[in-house]
Design a protein around this motif. Sequence first.
Motif, PDB file in Angstrom:
ATOM      1  N   MET A   1       0.661  -1.234   0.067  1.00 16.84           N
ATOM      2  CA  MET A   1       0.253   0.161  -0.112  1.00 16.84           C
ATOM      3  C   MET A   1       0.713   1.381   0.067  1.00 16.84           C
ATOM      4  O   MET A   1       0.299   2.370  -0.277  1.00 16.84           O
ATOM      5  CB  MET A   1      -0.962   0.151   1.223  1.00 16.84           C
ATOM      6  CG  MET A   1      -1.813  -1.004   1.385  1.00 16.84           C
ATOM      7  SD  MET A   1      -3.021  -0.939   2.770  1.00 16.84           S
ATOM      8  CE  MET A   1      -3.244  -2.895   3.014  1.00 16.84           C
TER       9      MET A   1
ATOM     10  N   ASP B   1      -3.159   5.143  20.874  1.00 16.47           N
ATOM     11  CA  ASP B   1      -4.034   5.580  21.750  1.00 16.47           C
ATOM     12  C   ASP B   1      -3.257   5.779  23.331  1.00 16.47           C
ATOM     13  O   ASP B   1      -4.011   5.434  24.158  1.00 16.47           O
ATOM     14  CB  ASP B   1      -5.312   5.023  21.716  1.00 16.47           C
ATOM     15  CG  ASP B   1      -6.562   5.708  22.455  1.00 16.47           C
ATOM     16  OD1 ASP B   1      -6.134   6.783  22.812  1.00 16.47           O
ATOM     17  OD2 ASP B   1      -7.568   4.986  22.771  1.00 16.47           O
TER      18      ASP B   1
ATOM     19  N   LYS C   1      -5.860  14.528  13.030  1.00 19.25           N
ATOM     20  CA  LYS C   1      -6.805  13.747  13.086  1.00 19.25           C
ATOM     21  C   LYS C   1      -7.742  13.013  11.989  1.00 19.25           C
ATOM     22  O   LYS C   1      -8.328  12.035  12.035  1.00 19.25           O
ATOM     23  CB  LYS C   1      -7.744  14.250  14.284  1.00 19.25           C
ATOM     24  CG  LYS C   1      -8.557  13.361  14.998  1.00 19.25           C
ATOM     25  CD  LYS C   1      -9.330  13.906  16.243  1.00 19.25           C
ATOM     26  CE  LYS C   1     -10.206  12.885  16.809  1.00 19.25           C
ATOM     27  NZ  LYS C   1     -11.025  13.463  17.895  1.00 19.25           N
ATOM     28  N   PRO C   2      -7.946  14.011  10.993  1.00 21.05           N
ATOM     29  CA  PRO C   2      -9.093  13.717  10.174  1.00 21.05           C
ATOM     30  C   PRO C   2      -8.115  12.288   9.079  1.00 21.05           C
ATOM     31  O   PRO C   2      -9.010  11.638   8.529  1.00 21.05           O
ATOM     32  CB  PRO C   2      -9.277  14.773   9.327  1.00 21.05           C
ATOM     33  CG  PRO C   2      -8.762  15.956  10.138  1.00 21.05           C
ATOM     34  CD  PRO C   2      -7.893  15.547  11.049  1.00 21.05           C
TER      35      PRO C   2
ATOM     36  N   VAL D   1      -6.546   9.892  10.478  1.00 14.98           N
ATOM     37  CA  VAL D   1      -6.132   8.963  11.080  1.00 14.98           C
ATOM     38  C   VAL D   1      -7.466   7.932  11.392  1.00 14.98           C
ATOM     39  O   VAL D   1      -8.648   8.475  11.287  1.00 14.98           O
ATOM     40  CB  VAL D   1      -5.937   9.198  12.733  1.00 14.98           C
ATOM     41  CG1 VAL D   1      -5.799   8.071  13.713  1.00 14.98           C
ATOM     42  CG2 VAL D   1      -4.690  10.130  12.789  1.00 14.98           C
ATOM     43  N   GLN D   2      -7.206   6.624  10.974  1.00 15.40           N
ATOM     44  CA  GLN D   2      -8.409   5.719  10.827  1.00 15.40           C
ATOM     45  C   GLN D   2      -8.806   5.423  12.149  1.00 15.40           C
ATOM     46  O   GLN D   2      -9.863   5.602  12.365  1.00 15.40           O
ATOM     47  CB  GLN D   2      -7.863   4.396  10.116  1.00 15.40           C
ATOM     48  CG  GLN D   2      -8.784   3.225  10.081  1.00 15.40           C
ATOM     49  CD  GLN D   2      -8.231   1.907   9.570  1.00 15.40           C
ATOM     50  OE1 GLN D   2      -8.054   1.110  10.276  1.00 15.40           O
ATOM     51  NE2 GLN D   2      -8.054   1.973   8.172  1.00 15.40           N
ATOM     52  N   ALA D   3      -8.121   5.046  13.113  1.00 15.31           N
ATOM     53  CA  ALA D   3      -8.372   5.042  14.588  1.00 15.31           C
ATOM     54  C   ALA D   3      -7.152   5.076  15.515  1.00 15.31           C
ATOM     55  O   ALA D   3      -6.237   5.092  15.077  1.00 15.31           O
ATOM     56  CB  ALA D   3      -8.985   3.547  14.602  1.00 15.31           C
ATOM     57  N   TYR D   4      -7.609   5.392  16.965  1.00 17.55           N
ATOM     58  CA  TYR D   4      -6.487   5.256  17.651  1.00 17.55           C
ATOM     59  C   TYR D   4      -6.690   4.101  18.647  1.00 17.55           C
ATOM     60  O   TYR D   4      -7.564   3.535  19.376  1.00 17.55           O
ATOM     61  CB  TYR D   4      -6.812   6.625  18.783  1.00 17.55           C
ATOM     62  CG  TYR D   4      -6.399   7.901  18.209  1.00 17.55           C
ATOM     63  CD1 TYR D   4      -5.303   8.477  18.114  1.00 17.55           C
ATOM     64  CD2 TYR D   4      -7.696   8.866  17.642  1.00 17.55           C
ATOM     65  CE1 TYR D   4      -5.180   9.806  17.389  1.00 17.55           C
ATOM     66  CE2 TYR D   4      -7.468   9.956  16.838  1.00 17.55           C
ATOM     67  CZ  TYR D   4      -5.968  10.597  16.747  1.00 17.55           C
ATOM     68  OH  TYR D   4      -5.795  11.705  16.403  1.00 17.55           O
TER      69      TYR D   4
ATOM     70  N   GLN E   1      -4.408  -3.143  19.276  1.00 25.49           N
ATOM     71  CA  GLN E   1      -5.018  -3.692  17.620  1.00 25.49           C
ATOM     72  C   GLN E   1      -4.358  -3.203  16.641  1.00 25.49           C
ATOM     73  O   GLN E   1      -4.704  -3.668  15.462  1.00 25.49           O
ATOM     74  CB  GLN E   1      -6.561  -2.869  17.719  1.00 25.49           C
ATOM     75  CG  GLN E   1      -7.468  -3.555  18.750  1.00 25.49           C
ATOM     76  CD  GLN E   1      -8.764  -2.657  18.786  1.00 25.49           C
ATOM     77  OE1 GLN E   1      -9.018  -1.840  17.899  1.00 25.49           O
ATOM     78  NE2 GLN E   1      -9.394  -2.721  19.949  1.00 25.49           N
TER      79      GLN E   1
ATOM     80  N   LYS F   1      -4.720  -5.105  13.011  1.00 26.66           N
ATOM     81  CA  LYS F   1      -5.342  -4.315  12.065  1.00 26.66           C
ATOM     82  C   LYS F   1      -4.319  -4.181  10.858  1.00 26.66           C
ATOM     83  O   LYS F   1      -4.470  -4.507   9.701  1.00 26.66           O
ATOM     84  CB  LYS F   1      -5.666  -3.000  12.346  1.00 26.66           C
ATOM     85  CG  LYS F   1      -7.093  -2.843  13.057  1.00 26.66           C
ATOM     86  CD  LYS F   1      -7.358  -1.546  13.324  1.00 26.66           C
ATOM     87  CE  LYS F   1      -8.550  -1.347  14.133  1.00 26.66           C
ATOM     88  NZ  LYS F   1      -9.871  -1.615  13.631  1.00 26.66           N
TER      89      LYS F   1
ATOM     90  N   ASP G   1      -4.433  -6.115   6.824  1.00 26.64           N
ATOM     91  CA  ASP G   1      -4.436  -5.365   5.784  1.00 26.64           C
ATOM     92  C   ASP G   1      -5.350  -4.082   5.968  1.00 26.64           C
ATOM     93  O   ASP G   1      -5.970  -3.465   4.872  1.00 26.64           O
ATOM     94  CB  ASP G   1      -4.654  -5.840   4.143  1.00 26.64           C
ATOM     95  CG  ASP G   1      -3.531  -6.839   4.141  1.00 26.64           C
ATOM     96  OD1 ASP G   1      -2.572  -6.659   4.550  1.00 26.64           O
ATOM     97  OD2 ASP G   1      -3.816  -7.679   3.165  1.00 26.64           O
ATOM     98  N   GLU G   2      -5.700  -3.852   7.307  1.00 24.44           N
ATOM     99  CA  GLU G   2      -6.799  -2.917   7.258  1.00 24.44           C
ATOM    100  C   GLU G   2      -6.236  -1.541   7.214  1.00 24.44           C
ATOM    101  O   GLU G   2      -7.140  -0.518   7.002  1.00 24.44           O
ATOM    102  CB  GLU G   2      -7.362  -2.976   8.776  1.00 24.44           C
ATOM    103  CG  GLU G   2      -8.471  -3.973   9.089  1.00 24.44           C
ATOM    104  CD  GLU G   2      -9.691  -3.773   8.172  1.00 24.44           C
ATOM    105  OE1 GLU G   2     -10.011  -2.572   8.133  1.00 24.44           O
ATOM    106  OE2 GLU G   2     -10.055  -4.806   7.563  1.00 24.44           O
TER     107      GLU G   2
ATOM    108  N   LYS H   1      -8.172  14.299  21.312  1.00 25.14           N
ATOM    109  CA  LYS H   1      -9.116  13.239  21.311  1.00 25.14           C
ATOM    110  C   LYS H   1     -10.731  13.944  21.204  1.00 25.14           C
ATOM    111  O   LYS H   1     -11.433  13.445  20.386  1.00 25.14           O
ATOM    112  CB  LYS H   1      -9.079  12.475  22.598  1.00 25.14           C
ATOM    113  CG  LYS H   1      -7.884  11.767  22.560  1.00 25.14           C
ATOM    114  CD  LYS H   1      -7.671  10.641  21.621  1.00 25.14           C
ATOM    115  CE  LYS H   1      -8.691   9.511  21.576  1.00 25.14           C
ATOM    116  NZ  LYS H   1      -8.282   8.496  22.742  1.00 25.14           N
TER     117      LYS H   1
END
Lengths: 352, 276
Positions: A147, A171, A207-208, A210-213, A217, A221, A225-226, A349
């Motif tokens: 990717m 996080d 932040k926009p 970022v997929q997740a904090y 995981q 993830k 391949d998330e 956050k």
Amino acid sequence: MMKKRIVSMVLLSALAATALSGCGSAQGTGGKLYVYNWGEYIDEDVITDFEKETGIDVIYDMFETNEIMYAKLAQDTSAYDVVCPSDYMIQKMIRNNLVQPLNLENIPNSVNIGEQYYKESEAFDPGNLYSVPYCWGTVGILYNKTMVDEVVDSWDILWDEKYSGQILMQDSVRDAFMVSLIRNGYSQNSTNPDEIKVATDDLIAQKPLVQAYVIDQVRDKMIGDEAALGVIYSGEAIYTFRENPNLEYVVPKEGTNVWIDSWVITKGSKNVSNAEKWINYMCRPDIALRNFEYITYSTPNVAAQELIDEETRNSEIAFPDLTKLKTEAYKYLGEEGDKLYNDAWMQVKSAN
Amino acid sequence: MKLFKSGRNAYLMASPYLAWAVIFILVPLAMVVYYGFTDGNGSFTLNNVVRISDPGYFKALWRSIYLAVISTLICFLIAYPLGMILSSMKLSNNAFLVTLFILPMWMNFLLRTLTWMTLLEGKGVINTLLDIVHLPAINIINTPGAIILGMVYNFLPFMILPIYNSLSRIDENIINAARDLGADSVQTFMRITLPLSVPGIISGITMVFIPALTTFAISTMLGGSKILLIGNIIEQQFTLVYDWHLGSGLSIVLMIFILINMIVQAVYDKEGGALG
């Protein structure tokens, strides 16, 4: 309706009473030991073997961040006997009197830990009075080669809009700010409000994208391949290569954090001698090796390192040459510093 | 039987519940109030409660209310027709169906929410299936939509059960009488069924709205820790910042909303009781 509710409440309390009385009887003959460690940070069979060898009944709990661990222990240090926090948190625990000095005579295997790791520990535990190192490593970027087809060598890539929605951030307050501070050329232990402000604004701007904090995981993830890029601990990275050969780990050129997680015995521990036995067991070369092979976090146990196959032992990720990398360890920044970071992290956050 | 009718024995029977209520409800509540209105030195302050006006916190509160209202509304729209279908069926069938709705609740709530995370992921089960049949992927994980989905999924049974209960308690004869007097189905519904089921609707709304307003687990797991609800803010005060005073102060603010909701329910309960 009300009556029914009372009946079910009575039943519930009866259940709770039986559950509580069940805890009363000890299983082993060697007493009990309350262990508080990071999630997935040990080969679980090692715990069983320890119980078999010593007759000690181990009650094993897990935490996800140093801060959660601290909040629990600060309430009642006797809740656990032996804990495995990171460097800066150990410093805070020493400062706030939550841990007790170790009697290394009762932990003879502690000589297996390499001299250099004790030396580094001096930064947060002067004189090595309170802690015995368990694992160490760096923080870096894990990326998926299918990717990302450019050279990854800088934290800047985590701010690249090309990868919007493909980035996983930690996080965890210190790790998140470490990335942002170092990227701006500041120290990861900065307590300068202006520098922290810049780092905060950058994290909010990021932040926009970022997929997740997440914490634990990141590993799953990335394997699944998330996401294309994730901030991760070096120990996790080695594990992910086994599961997904498309992944690669780099320590960015701007530098990063080097950390040590060490065993400490709590101030209020009621099973000090069992806790010493536990630490001693963890320092046994064969046990350290088993844990390393299972969790893949670098072991500071030089006797165990010699048992590791040559390829892994020479791996720059498992055992990096710290003289070639720009690294620094976290320091405890005092209550004022903590507040500065926590307030800034809450701003990040809750922003959007 | 006579034994249980005497007042003292009834009191004795209730004593475990009373002890339970004192230890696990009153004492924690008193502690929250104490911490909420004191500072680190133990002196009285309103600061912790006033801090809700911090832009970040206020936004989180507003977002929580917004998402909770939407979730409650969706739950209601699903649950009411379902309650009508269930209550109009024969007893042997609907007992089975009701069990079907309760059955998932036997599994831990966190596990079920975690499952949704895996289902909704970019390359998760649902998208893989969609891909096989050449349909476009859905990307709602880590968005408010996913949080609403999680709330509706987890709290739907709490809406269905009270509505179903109040609908099935409506006397068939009243509806037949309405029909007899010439009311069509819409009129019967609007003037008989709906008003008589209001107590069920109100308790359903309470039982969905309050957990939805206060949740932090669903937003952490399905929102990727990016979308903070007021529950998350409070949780962070306890686990990260280690500021029990601010955490308690914000909890008190949240309790005000819960109280309003419960007062509404109490008022309707009274009216419902008078009607019945």
